[in-house]
Design a protein around this motif. Structure first.
Motif, PDB file in Angstrom:
ATOM      1  N   GLY A  47     -16.070 101.858  77.244  1.00  0.00           N
ATOM      2  CA  GLY A  47     -15.021 102.766  76.808  1.00  0.00           C
ATOM      3  C   GLY A  47     -15.030 104.100  77.512  1.00  0.00           C
ATOM      4  N   ASP A  48     -16.135 104.414  78.220  1.00  0.00           N
ATOM      5  CA  ASP A  48     -16.208 105.679  78.960  1.00  0.00           C
ATOM      6  C   ASP A  48     -15.231 105.668  80.138  1.00  0.00           C
ATOM      7  N   THR A  49     -14.912 106.876  80.588  1.00  0.00           N
ATOM      8  CA  THR A  49     -14.199 107.045  81.854  1.00  0.00           C
ATOM      9  C   THR A  49     -15.189 107.513  82.907  1.00  0.00           C
ATOM     10  N   VAL A  50     -15.264 106.795  84.001  1.00  0.00           N
ATOM     11  CA  VAL A  50     -16.143 107.158  85.115  1.00  0.00           C
ATOM     12  C   VAL A  50     -15.370 108.095  86.029  1.00  0.00           C
ATOM     13  N   TRP A  51     -15.902 109.296  86.218  1.00  0.00           N
ATOM     14  CA  TRP A  51     -15.317 110.256  87.150  1.00  0.00           C
ATOM     15  C   TRP A  51     -16.182 110.278  88.405  1.00  0.00           C
ATOM     16  N   TYR A  52     -15.558 110.247  89.562  1.00  0.00           N
ATOM     17  CA  TYR A  52     -16.358 110.202  90.783  1.00  0.00           C
ATOM     18  C   TYR A  52     -15.632 110.903  91.930  1.00  0.00           C
ATOM     19  N   LYS A  53     -16.440 111.354  92.880  1.00  0.00           N
ATOM     20  CA  LYS A  53     -15.920 111.943  94.112  1.00  0.00           C
ATOM     21  C   LYS A  53     -16.585 111.270  95.290  1.00  0.00           C
ATOM     22  N   ILE A  54     -15.783 110.943  96.295  1.00  0.00           N
ATOM     23  CA  ILE A  54     -16.283 110.282  97.493  1.00  0.00           C
ATOM     24  C   ILE A  54     -16.321 111.283  98.637  1.00  0.00           C
ATOM     25  N   TYR A  55     -17.482 111.393  99.270  1.00  0.00           N
ATOM     26  CA  TYR A  55     -17.648 112.198 100.480  1.00  0.00           C
ATOM     27  C   TYR A  55     -17.712 111.240 101.665  1.00  0.00           C
ATOM     28  N   LEU A  56     -16.760 111.371 102.575  1.00  0.00           N
ATOM     29  CA  LEU A  56     -16.687 110.532 103.771  1.00  0.00           C
ATOM     30  C   LEU A  56     -17.062 111.387 104.973  1.00  0.00           C
ATOM     31  N   VAL A  57     -18.109 110.977 105.695  1.00  0.00           N
ATOM     32  CA  VAL A  57     -18.645 111.830 106.752  1.00  0.00           C
ATOM     33  C   VAL A  57     -18.744 111.084 108.072  1.00  0.00           C
ATOM     34  N   ASN A  58     -18.793 111.873 109.142  1.00  0.00           N
ATOM     35  CA  ASN A  58     -19.142 111.387 110.463  1.00  0.00           C
ATOM     36  C   ASN A  58     -20.606 110.949 110.414  1.00  0.00           C
ATOM     37  N   ALA A  59     -20.882 109.696 110.769  1.00  0.00           N
ATOM     38  CA  ALA A  59     -22.224 109.151 110.613  1.00  0.00           C
ATOM     39  C   ALA A  59     -23.256 109.837 111.485  1.00  0.00           C
ATOM     40  N   TYR A  60     -22.816 110.550 112.533  1.00  0.00           N
ATOM     41  CA  TYR A  60     -23.760 111.134 113.467  1.00  0.00           C
ATOM     42  C   TYR A  60     -24.231 112.523 113.056  1.00  0.00           C
ATOM     43  N   HIS A  82     -11.025 107.910  89.178  1.00  0.00           N
ATOM     44  CA  HIS A  82     -11.590 107.655  87.858  1.00  0.00           C
ATOM     45  C   HIS A  82     -11.461 106.171  87.552  1.00  0.00           C
ATOM     46  N   LEU A  83     -12.292 105.688  86.627  1.00  0.00           N
ATOM     47  CA  LEU A  83     -12.298 104.285  86.246  1.00  0.00           C
ATOM     48  C   LEU A  83     -12.585 104.197  84.757  1.00  0.00           C
ATOM     49  N   VAL A  84     -11.728 103.511  84.004  1.00  0.00           N
ATOM     50  CA  VAL A  84     -11.923 103.322  82.570  1.00  0.00           C
ATOM     51  C   VAL A  84     -12.707 102.025  82.358  1.00  0.00           C
ATOM     52  N   LEU A  85     -13.827 102.112  81.658  1.00  0.00           N
ATOM     53  CA  LEU A  85     -14.674 100.944  81.403  1.00  0.00           C
ATOM     54  C   LEU A  85     -14.193 100.249  80.132  1.00  0.00           C
ATOM     55  N   SER A  86     -13.136  99.495  80.258  1.00  0.00           N
ATOM     56  CA  SER A  86     -12.556  98.821  79.097  1.00  0.00           C
ATOM     57  C   SER A  86     -13.432  97.654  78.669  1.00  0.00           C
ATOM     58  N   PRO A  87     -13.517  97.382  77.353  1.00  0.00           N
ATOM     59  CA  PRO A  87     -14.348  96.259  76.880  1.00  0.00           C
ATOM     60  C   PRO A  87     -13.815  94.909  77.323  1.00  0.00           C
ATOM     61  N   GLN A  88     -12.556  94.824  77.721  1.00  0.00           N
ATOM     62  CA  GLN A  88     -12.015  93.558  78.201  1.00  0.00           C
ATOM     63  C   GLN A  88     -12.550  93.195  79.575  1.00  0.00           C
ATOM     64  N   LYS A  89     -13.001  94.192  80.335  1.00  0.00           N
ATOM     65  CA  LYS A  89     -13.446  93.940  81.707  1.00  0.00           C
ATOM     66  C   LYS A  89     -14.942  94.128  81.915  1.00  0.00           C
ATOM     67  N   PHE A  90     -15.577  94.937  81.064  1.00  0.00           N
ATOM     68  CA  PHE A  90     -16.979  95.272  81.317  1.00  0.00           C
ATOM     69  C   PHE A  90     -17.836  95.031  80.073  1.00  0.00           C
ATOM     70  N   ALA A 103      -6.435 114.122  85.810  1.00  0.00           N
ATOM     71  CA  ALA A 103      -7.224 115.353  85.730  1.00  0.00           C
ATOM     72  C   ALA A 103      -8.192 115.278  84.562  1.00  0.00           C
ATOM     73  N   PHE A 104      -9.403 115.778  84.772  1.00  0.00           N
ATOM     74  CA  PHE A 104     -10.373 115.870  83.687  1.00  0.00           C
ATOM     75  C   PHE A 104      -9.918 116.945  82.704  1.00  0.00           C
ATOM     76  N   SER A 105      -9.884 116.606  81.439  1.00  0.00           N
ATOM     77  CA  SER A 105      -9.363 117.512  80.416  1.00  0.00           C
ATOM     78  C   SER A 105     -10.496 118.311  79.785  1.00  0.00           C
ATOM     79  N   SER A 106     -10.356 119.627  79.812  1.00  0.00           N
ATOM     80  CA  SER A 106     -11.350 120.521  79.215  1.00  0.00           C
ATOM     81  C   SER A 106     -10.614 121.591  78.411  1.00  0.00           C
TER      82      SER A 106
END
Length: 799
Positions: free
Chosen positions: A57-70, A107-115, A728-731
């Motif tokens: 039931g949690d919402t997974v919040w994430y950020k992806i950093y994409l970098v030059n491998a060198y 973001h990703l919602v961890l619904s009980p139907q899928k997880f 958006a994350f709600s605060s």
């Protein structure tokens, strides 16, 4: 005799002639390396999650950093990243995220139907990664499970032992450090104790891997020796073979335990060359090339660490003919360790304001512009467990082919340095192979890049042959988007440079059928993305900026950019003349219609309902019924096709019409209703026309015509996956809503993915605590424009 070379410069204290020779060699090697890295770009990723453990039931919040491998600089290459989450039943959820200045968030919602409870792969990939050794970067998404150590294993038995010699090879007569790695059947680290025996079953070394699954022992192999490892306290007397022993060669040992000095010791057998070169490389730059003459089998170099850049460094041993003899990696901590995250207090009450300041600087103390993210979550676990999440250091510093997520490290901490060093010994290849650098007649890799979504296919004529030069249009009503393109000589077309959200239905049609009666559109299997040829070059040494369209690798400010697509705007159409629509029943003496659509425009329209909905103010289309608004009230508009009433627009093909005339609500519509009927505002159909009238004129000048056969040739509908919709994350702001009685149990307490420091390296953020008391962990991660990685952890308490 051991020769100690105290290196104070890139060439060392050698004779003047050697200075010139090595300086030229270093320059040539740097040029070769720079050219190779530019022609063979690579990317890698890190994902910063808001928490390490989740609940259903949690919402997974994430950020992806994409970098030059060198060089770990934020990538200016790929503009799209693919995310795939695989659940316990093997079902996958695929997301596409736009990349801006090397960063993306979702973001990703961890619904009980899928997880359910368990550990799930969180896979991240760009198109460019398909050409590298690692095509997908996998992170663990733990639901109800604390770290990898608690994951269920297939067996408590050791399934494999792997051996890695420092420098790369075992050489007869030369002492080497050997790292042993123990894993279970699932590939998880497992503790193991054992010993090494020779071909005569004599014990020559002992080892213990411990909880981390890694250990080390020393071995001086003999000529033609054969060695194997035996596990203690095991029922099955299984043996694991060590690498073969070479009769001759070199061994390189690196000692970095001294805080200020790095020692490199080189040993060799008697039958190989005495002259070698030691090369120090980091971030795709050659920092030092040092010639070494090995006397009586062994020599050593002492290098001040101040001459090496912070981060991952490679020490490579070469012959004078540029053959790689040995290499290994080591980590040099930042030269300056300072606090970068500041809390205004250590303790707060519930629903109280919290202020956090960032002060990010480089090794010299100068402020650093960069992109960062902060996650604040409950810290109920012990500190060592709570920090076990995969950090930006382990993702981007450790070997890109490494799939073991159990190893993590803090570059400013004394803890874990031995485990890190052992792991770096197992790292054979970095972001490139030296053999590739010295290969003559290098061919640039034919890499592809993704800038945005695209969809393509092929157009076939009635006889099945390609329709060269066919003109096509793509229309997405949900996004109010219209794009045109032209097929090539083989009938192949592609719509590019567009962005849609979620699953979106698009209509693609051939706009000019000519004399063809049965034009067919065949779409590609999947919606792909734009592929660029090798024209985007990574900014390896800061000397050449990337040629990526709309980006600058040295300016990673994640300012949202708008795709260049033709978006339909709400407009008022005011004609300078009153168009004549042949066959129209619109009263000639009446006032001009509010809107008129002529045949030329109608032939470009795919759906009349979508067109009306998007273009005209005061008109709403619901289930193909047209509603007009007048004086704040909404009602159905009268629709007349060649003077006959029809219920809705579902059967109307706009390409069969010669014109559309619309008169909105109000007195003109009411007066016109009087012309059609007897009572004010009513017409001969017994319908009130106060909401407006739509006059449709068909090119079939037949008053009995009531339905237009839908044209199917040269048109196709397709539901395509777009970018994942942002959220958006709600605060809450308790300065405004102090008396809110709803229980505030935010988890995480706070998440912010789009922090950008200014030129002084400063940024501030504010939020309020919730109603749940306890200890909270603040985790900061991010990357500066120079590729400097940042991770800092702080704690506060809510009482």
């Amino acid at each position: 005799m051991i020769i100690i070379l105290n290196v104070a410069s890139s060439a060392g204290q050698q004779p003047t002639l050697a200075d010139g020779i090595e300086s030229n060699h270093q320059k040539n090697l740097s040029l070769k390396l720079e050219q190779f890295l530019q022609e063979h770009p690579k990317e890698k990723v890190h994902v910063h999650f808001d928490k390490s453990i989740y609940a259903i039931g949690d919402t997974v919040w994430y950020k992806i950093y994409l970098v030059n491998a060198y060089n770990n600089q934020l990538s200016a290459l790929s503009k799209l990243v693919h995310v795939e989450i695989v659940n316990g039943e093997g079902q996958s959820q695929k997301l596409r995220l736009p990349v801006n200045s090397g960063m993306a968030n979702g973001h990703l919602v961890l619904s009980p139907q899928k997880f359910k409870q368990g550990s799930y792969p969180f896979n991240v990939q760009t198109r460019l990664m398909e050409h590298g050794a690692q095509k997908i970067y996998t992170f663990n998404l733990n639901i109800g499970i604390k770290g990898n150590a608690n994951l269920p294993t297939a067996s408590s038995e050791v399934a494999s032992l792997q051996f890695y010699t420092e420098g790369g090879t075992l050489v007869a007569g030369l002492r080497s450090k050997v790292v042993v790695k123990s894993q279970d059947a699932r590939g998880n680290p497992i503790a193991a104790n054992g010993y090494v025996i020779d071909e005569g079953n004599h014990k020559v070394a002992e080892f213990a891997t411990g909880k981390s699954g890694m250990g080390m022992f020393a071995l001086s192999p003999k000529q033609q020796g054969k060695y194997s490892a035996v596990l203690e306290k095991r029922v099955a007397n299984r043996r694991f073979e060590l690498p073969k022993v070479k009769d001759k060669g070199y061994v390189m040992a690196v000692n970095s335990t001294n805080e200020d000095t790095l020692t490199v010791r080189i040993s060799k057998t008697m039958t190989v060359q005495d002259e070698v070169r030691v090369v120090f490389q980091a971030n795709g730059n050659i920092y030092h090339v040092i010639p070494v003459s090995i006397v009586l089998g062994s020599s050593a170099l002492k290098i001040p660490k101040a001459l090496l850049p912070s981060g991952l460094n490679e020490v490579a041993l070469f012959s004078m003919e540029n053959t790689l003899l040995a290499n290994r990696f080591l980590f040099v901590p930042e030269k300056k360790s300072s606090q970068q995250l500041f809390l205004d207090r250590n303790e707060y009450g519930t629903r109280e304001p919290v202020k956090i300041k960032l002060n990010i600087s480089d090794d010299t103390g100068v402020g650093l512009v960069g992109g960062y993210s902060i996650a604040i979550a409950k810290a109920d676990e012990p500190l060592e467990e709570n920090n076990s999440r995969r950090s930006i250091w382990s993702s981007l510093i450790l070997n890109e082919t490494n799939e073991d997520q159990s190893i993590d490290f803090d570059p400013q901490s004394q803890m874990g340095k031995a485990a890190l060093d052992m792991h770096l010994i197992t790292q054979r290849l970095g972001s490139f192979s030296w053999d590739e650098i010295f290969t003559d007649n290098q061919t640039p890799s034919q890499f592809t890049l993704e800038r945005s979504l695209s969809i393509g296919g092929k157009v076939l004529k009635t006889d099945g042959k390609p329709m060269a030069g066919a003109k096509l249009s793509l229309f997405a009503a949900k996004n109010m988007m219209l794009i045109d393109t032209v097929a090539n000589e083989n009938g192949i077309f592609k719509f590019e440079n567009f962005s849609v959200l979620d699953s979106t239905e698009v209509v693609i049609r051939v706009t000019d059928l000519g004399n063809e009666k049965n034009v067919q559109i065949i779409l590609d299997e999947e919606v792909s993305s734009i592929e660029d040829e090798a024209t985007h070059l990574p900014n390896v040494n800061g000397t050449k900026a990337a040629k990526s369209e709309g980006s600058n690798q040295n300016q990673p400010h994640p300012i949202p950019s708008k795709e260049k697509v033709n978006e339909l705007k709400t407009v008022e159409i005011a004609a300078k003349r009153r168009p004549v629509i042949p066959g129209s029943v619109y009263p000639f003496a009446a006032a001009p219609p509010d809107y008129t659509i002529e045949a030329e425009e109608l032939h470009k329209i795919i759906s009349l309902t979508d067109y009306l909905r998007s273009r005209f103010i005061g008109i709403v289309v619901v289930n193909n019924k047209v509603m007009g608004r007048c004086a704040g009230k909404e009602g159905p508009m009268l629709i007349l096709l060649n003077g006959r009433n029809i219920e809705d627009l579902s059967s109307v093909d706009p390409r069969s019409l010669t014109g559309v005339e619309i008169i909105k609500c109000g007195i003109p519509a009411a007066n016109m209703g009087n012309q059609f009927g007897e009572s004010p505002g009513a017409n001969m159909y017994g319908q009130n026309v106060g909401a407006g009238i739509i006059f449709l004129t068909s090119n079939h000048h037949n008053p009995n015509f009531t339905k237009v056969t839908e044209q199917t040739t040269g048109i196709i509908r397709k539901k395509i996956p777009g970018f994942a919709a942002p959220k958006a994350f709600s605060s809450p702001n308790y300065a405004i809503k102090k008396d809110d009685i709803a229980k505030d149990l935010r988890d995480p307490l706070f998440w912010k993915h789009d922090i950008i420091t200014d030129k002084e390296g400063m940024a501030t953020l504010d939020f309020y605590t919730a109603d749940e008391k306890g200890r909270y962990q603040v985790t900061l991660e991010g990357i500066g424009i120079n590729g400097q990685l940042t991770r800092e952890v702080a704690f506060f308490t809510v009482k």
